[in-house]
Design a protein around this motif. Structure first.
Motif, PDB file in Angstrom:
ATOM      1  N   HIS A 136       0.837  -1.200   0.000  1.00  0.00           N
ATOM      2  CA  HIS A 136       0.000   0.000   0.000  1.00  0.00           C
ATOM      3  C   HIS A 136       0.874   1.253   0.000  1.00  0.00           C
ATOM      4  CE1 HIS A 136      -3.792  -2.069   0.379  1.00  0.00           C
ATOM      5  NE2 HIS A 136      -3.246  -2.838   1.303  1.00  0.00           N
ATOM      6  N   SER A 137       0.587   2.156  -0.931  1.00  0.00           N
ATOM      7  CA  SER A 137       1.360   3.392  -1.069  1.00  0.00           C
ATOM      8  C   SER A 137       0.591   4.521  -0.368  1.00  0.00           C
ATOM      9  CB  SER A 137       1.551   3.722  -2.560  1.00  0.00           C
ATOM     10  OG  SER A 137       2.251   4.916  -2.709  1.00  0.00           O
ATOM     11  N   TRP A 138       0.981   4.788   0.890  1.00  0.00           N
ATOM     12  CA  TRP A 138       0.300   5.794   1.700  1.00  0.00           C
ATOM     13  C   TRP A 138       1.176   7.023   1.899  1.00  0.00           C
ATOM     14  CZ3 TRP A 138      -1.801   2.099   6.092  1.00  0.00           C
ATOM     15  CH2 TRP A 138      -2.861   1.334   5.567  1.00  0.00           C
ATOM     16  N   VAL A 139       0.545   8.119   2.239  1.00  0.00           N
ATOM     17  CA  VAL A 139       1.274   9.388   2.335  1.00  0.00           C
ATOM     18  C   VAL A 139       1.445   9.844   3.793  1.00  0.00           C
ATOM     19  CG1 VAL A 139      -0.820  10.797   2.098  1.00  0.00           C
ATOM     20  CG2 VAL A 139       1.368  11.767   1.466  1.00  0.00           C
ATOM     21  N   ASN A 140       2.559  10.501   4.045  1.00  0.00           N
ATOM     22  CA  ASN A 140       2.848  11.157   5.315  1.00  0.00           C
ATOM     23  C   ASN A 140       2.429  12.618   5.108  1.00  0.00           C
ATOM     24  OD1 ASN A 140       4.103  12.575   7.377  1.00  0.00           O
ATOM     25  ND2 ASN A 140       6.043  11.458   7.238  1.00  0.00           N
ATOM     26  N   THR A 141       1.359  13.054   5.777  1.00  0.00           N
ATOM     27  CA  THR A 141       0.750  14.333   5.397  1.00  0.00           C
ATOM     28  C   THR A 141       0.537  15.279   6.581  1.00  0.00           C
ATOM     29  OG1 THR A 141      -1.104  15.340   4.227  1.00  0.00           O
ATOM     30  CG2 THR A 141      -1.614  13.466   5.614  1.00  0.00           C
ATOM     31  N   GLY A 142       0.163  16.506   6.264  1.00  0.00           N
ATOM     32  CA  GLY A 142      -0.097  17.518   7.284  1.00  0.00           C
ATOM     33  C   GLY A 142      -0.602  18.807   6.655  1.00  0.00           C
ATOM     34  N   LEU A 143      -0.289  18.987   5.391  1.00  0.00           N
ATOM     35  CA  LEU A 143      -0.728  20.176   4.654  1.00  0.00           C
ATOM     36  C   LEU A 143      -1.557  19.752   3.450  1.00  0.00           C
ATOM     37  CD1 LEU A 143       2.638  22.141   4.446  1.00  0.00           C
ATOM     38  CD2 LEU A 143       0.663  22.837   5.770  1.00  0.00           C
ATOM     39  N   MET A 144      -2.452  20.640   2.998  1.00  0.00           N
ATOM     40  CA  MET A 144      -3.210  20.330   1.782  1.00  0.00           C
ATOM     41  C   MET A 144      -2.263  20.192   0.592  1.00  0.00           C
ATOM     42  SD  MET A 144      -6.246  19.544   2.018  1.00  0.00           S
ATOM     43  CE  MET A 144      -6.659  19.537   0.276  1.00  0.00           C
TER      44      MET A 144
END
Length: 342
Positions: free
Chosen positions: A289-297
């Motif tokens: 699974h290719s998931w993202v490390n996010t916090g900003l739009m």
């Protein structure tokens, strides 16, 4: 250090002369950017005020006159507020301050420097430093201490100049944002479409700004020891986020080299777009699974463009980092909702 400081002496750095001055830092975010540098300095800090000429002398004079009037009002209010606590001779000190703001004193010298071609902030910096150094050299201890008053007066004026300037700040079409120490809020002041690169004199690859820069895909170099910040303003600059280098006044040959690198990066992105819709799977059939490390739009938009399938980690500290105050529970709810809907 000797090479850096001698290279920056004189006006040649901001001229069209090709120099290929290379300074090594730390890679903060990968990629290459070619643009015009713009120094953003902390409020009311004379050491960080760059050497700038005036684009509009009349406008700078009006800006300075407005700042002087605002400081004059502030000092009068402080004097009135302390009137009951001070003796008349101590109270007279505020009249001295106001007198120094007169056209025949400090203010007049700043106006003369603006008329000679300096921008308001640069002119003020030179006059305040001259005044302060004269007081610091005096033999009388009491008069020596007045240098602190001069600097305080100068900072009060500077804060008004900077407050006005932020409202009319024009960022170059391809802005490389430079600061002694970049903060997340500084990133928010530049329109995203104008921001192509970041340079922070202090900081490391693990700083908050470096994390944000990588998330936003902005080439960044940090940790440039002993590079004089005030001389980096409005220069043609290359930011090499792969090797941690910046190039000042790059020659046509070096510009062509980095333009090629930029094109190669774009071509690679285009090639990868062809496989975005394919599942993330190894050659022996193992599904990842290719998931993202996010916090900003900006992370979400960029991640969707790159084929992300979900959120692996949401950085809850980001809404706090990009504000000057704690976001309310309602504001945080909106952040989460925006991320989830995207």
């Amino acid at each position: 250090h000797s090479e850096a400081t001698s290279a920056f002496v004189g006006p040649s750095l901001i001229s069209s002369k090709e120099q290929d001055l290379v300074f090594k830092g730390v890679a903060g975010s990968p990629g290459v950017a070619i643009g015009q540098s713009m120094v953003m300095f902390p409020p009311a800090d004379f050491d960080s005020v760059p050497e700038r000429t005036s684009d509009d002398i009349d406008a700078d004079l009006a800006l300075f006159d407005g700042a002087i009037e605002s400081v004059r009002v502030d000092i009068s209010k402080v004097g009135e507020r302390l009137a009951e606590q001070l003796r008349p001779e101590e109270q007279a000190l505020f009249d001295v301050y106001i007198g120094m703001l007169d056209d025949k004193a400090l203010a007049g010298e700043v106006q003369n420097k603006i008329k000679a071609g300096s921008c308001a902030q640069t002119a003020l910096k030179h006059v305040i430093k001259d005044y302060a150094s004269h007081f610091e050299m005096m033999s009388d201890a009491y008069l020596r201490e007045r240098a602190v008053d001069i600097k305080d007066l100068g900072r009060r004026i500077l804060s008004y100049l900077q407050e006005r300037e932020t409202q009319t700040l024009n960022f170059p079409e391809r802005t490389v944002l430079v600061s002694d120490e970049l903060t997340p809020t500084m990133l928010g002041e530049v329109p995203r479409e104008n921001l192509v690169g970041l340079v922070s004199i202090k900081g490391s690859g693990s700083s908050h700004v470096a994390i944000l820069a990588r998330a936003m895909g902005i080439p960044t170099v940090m940790g440039l020891v002993d590079v004089p910040l005030s001389k980096l303003d409005r220069c043609e600059m290359v930011v090499d986020g792969y090797n941690g280098d910046i190039l000042i006044s790059p020659s046509a040959e070096m510009q062509a080299h980095y333009a090629t690198v930029l094109n190669e990066d774009k071509e690679l992105d285009e090639d990868l777009k062809e496989i975005i819709e394919l599942p993330c799977e190894t050659t022996d059939g193992h599904r990842i699974h290719s998931w993202v490390n996010t916090g900003l739009m900006a992370d979400v938009v960029r991640s969707l463009d790159h084929g992300a399938e979900g959120v692996g980690l949401y950085r809850t500290e980001v809404p706090f980092m990009i504000n000057e105050r704690f976001p309310s529970e309602y504001e945080q709810m909106l952040y989460y909702r925006e991320q989830l809907e995207a």
